[in-house]
Design an enzyme around this catalytic site. Structure first.
Site, mmCIF file in Angstrom:
data_model
loop_
_atom_site.group_PDB
_atom_site.id
_atom_site.type_symbol
_atom_site.label_atom_id
_atom_site.label_comp_id
_atom_site.label_asym_id
_atom_site.label_seq_id
_atom_site.Cartn_x
_atom_site.Cartn_y
_atom_site.Cartn_z
ATOM 1 N N HIS A 41 37.042 16.231 0.152
ATOM 2 C CA HIS A 41 37.550 17.418 -0.527
ATOM 3 C C HIS A 41 36.836 17.618 -1.860
ATOM 4 O O HIS A 41 36.093 16.754 -2.329
ATOM 5 C CB HIS A 41 39.055 17.301 -0.722
ATOM 6 C CG HIS A 41 39.823 17.390 0.563
ATOM 7 N ND1 HIS A 41 41.198 17.366 0.624
ATOM 8 C CD2 HIS A 41 39.403 17.514 1.855
ATOM 9 C CE1 HIS A 41 41.589 17.463 1.882
ATOM 10 N NE2 HIS A 41 40.519 17.552 2.645
ATOM 11 N N GLU A 90 37.778 17.575 -4.952
ATOM 12 C CA GLU A 90 38.046 16.614 -6.023
ATOM 13 C C GLU A 90 37.174 15.366 -5.886
ATOM 14 O O GLU A 90 36.697 14.803 -6.875
ATOM 15 C CB GLU A 90 39.525 16.205 -6.010
ATOM 16 C CG GLU A 90 40.488 17.356 -6.265
ATOM 17 C CD GLU A 90 41.001 18.002 -4.991
ATOM 18 O OE1 GLU A 90 42.178 18.391 -4.958
ATOM 19 O OE2 GLU A 90 40.213 18.117 -4.018
ATOM 20 N N ARG A 115 25.143 37.127 13.171
ATOM 21 C CA ARG A 115 23.689 37.202 13.172
ATOM 22 C C ARG A 115 23.157 37.492 11.770
ATOM 23 O O ARG A 115 22.430 38.458 11.526
ATOM 24 C CB ARG A 115 23.218 38.260 14.171
ATOM 25 C CG ARG A 115 23.569 37.908 15.609
ATOM 26 C CD ARG A 115 22.941 38.844 16.623
ATOM 27 N NE ARG A 115 23.482 40.196 16.567
ATOM 28 C CZ ARG A 115 24.607 40.578 17.174
ATOM 29 N NH1 ARG A 115 25.324 39.698 17.858
ATOM 30 N NH2 ARG A 115 25.015 41.832 17.090
#
Length: 365
Positions: A55, A57, A212
């Site tokens: 994550h 942090e 795309r």
């Protein structure tokens, strides 16, 4: 209520910019950014890139290293307090010795939902939530919708002429908007967890519903609403490896057609009916269970109108081309009642020669 300083605002703004770098990749997780700072000095930065990776942090703490002790962590979402694919971020902040955590907004997920803040406070960390909460919520509008309402954030993409027409009535294929608007539309696709269309669009246009443009993204699930399983087994999206295809049908759909479509690799799920069509509320619940945060809809007038009539549209991205097709051309909606609603203009800008409007229903509740 905490009085946040100019320094607090500057660091949180940077954390939000970092979080936005995961716009196309984090699904089904929220987009989160983190800054570790001591006063004006930034010690570490990080953002969450994709589910299963560390994550925000953790990345910021790695960069800050020992200097994180006694510092402030600015994070755009409440630090998690549970073991999922990765360990709790609240524990990582505690081990690093962070003295203060400024969070934009709490996490509504029931395994967090205040537990991250509580764990930090119990260990003596100062926790100040609420800084730039609206911006943080907007960045994760689909995640909050799925957790709080039990359904995705539904965004309908439309393209029309100045007189509100989408195509000639005879079915002739005609690019309503220019290349710039079409590229912009692919960016909206890229940020979604799933793309929904109807079987009429599959039969008429044979779209692939792929992304795309040159951005790293998690390929969205492709969903076809097809009450009677009329999807041709030769449809292009059934024969590429871009992403999974889910076809939702009525409970009385033909068994042989189901077997043929399943043989292409498509997943088929029968849903309850509401009148002559699939129950769209049941479809939204199913997609939430599949962890779809943002649902991007590219469909014809019937399905788009049905979603509006069911009050399931949260946002409309409307591209308006500077041309006219006349009253004999196909309208945006076949259901006049569905189109009779008030909208709030969220954003308006030129995209090449066309105009893009981002609109949200004016719900009074």
């Amino acid at each position: 209520m905490t009085a946040f300083s100019a320094i607090d605002h500057a660091h949180m703004a940077e954390a939000l910019r970092l979080a936005a770098r995961g716009l196309y990749t984090t699904t089904p997780n929220p987009r989160v950014g983190c800054v570790i700072a001591d006063g004006e000095r930034v010690l570490g930065r990080g953002f969450h890139e994709r589910a299963g990776d560390p994550h925000a942090e953790v990345f910021a703490l790695r960069e800050a290293a020992e200097s994180a002790r006694g510092a402030t962590a600015y994070v755009t979402l409440e630090p998690c307090a549970h073991h999922g694919r990765t360990p709790p971020c609240a524990d990582a902040l505690l081990r690093a010795g962070v003295a203060r955590v400024v969070a934009a907004i709490g996490d509504p997920f029931d395994r967090v939902a205040g537990e991250g803040f509580a764990r930090l406070r119990a260990a003596g960390v100062t926790v100040d939530p609420g800084l730039m909460a609206a911006a943080a919520r907007e960045l994760n509008i689909g995640f909050f919708s799925r957790i709080e309402r039990g359904r995705p954030w539904v965004r309908v993409k439309l393209a029309a002429t100045l007189d509100g027409r989408t195509a000639p009535m005879d079915g002739t294929r005609l690019a309503i908007t220019g290349a710039s608007a079409q590229r912009d539309g692919h960016r909206w696709r890229a940020r979604a967890s799933a793309i929904l269309t109807g079987v009429d669009t599959i039969i008429a246009d044979d779209p692939q519903l792929t992304v795309r443009i040159d951005v790293t993204h998690a390929a969205p699930l492709r969903v076809i609403a097809d009450t009677r399983l009329r999807t041709p087994p030769t449809a292009r999206l059934l024969h590429d490896a871009a992403s999974r295809v889910l076809i939702v049908c009525g409970e009385a759909a033909d068994g042989e057609r189901r077997r043929v479509l399943e043989s292409t690799g498509a997943e088929i799920i029968a849903l309850p009916m509401s009148g002559a069509r699939i129950d769209l509320h049941a479809l939204m619940s199913l997609l939430a269970q599949r962890q779809v945060n943002e649902l991007h809809v590219e469909a014809g007038a019937s399905l788009a109108g049905g979603l509006l009539r069911a009050d399931l549209v949260d946002e409309c991205v409307l591209y308006q081309a500077h041309r006219l097709l006349g009253p004999a051309a196909r309208p945006l909606f076949v259901d006049a009642l569905a189109a009779m609603m008030d909208w709030n203009l969220v954003d308006e800008r030129r995209i090449g020669p066309d105009r893009r409007l981002v609109l949200r229903p004016d719900r009074k509740d």
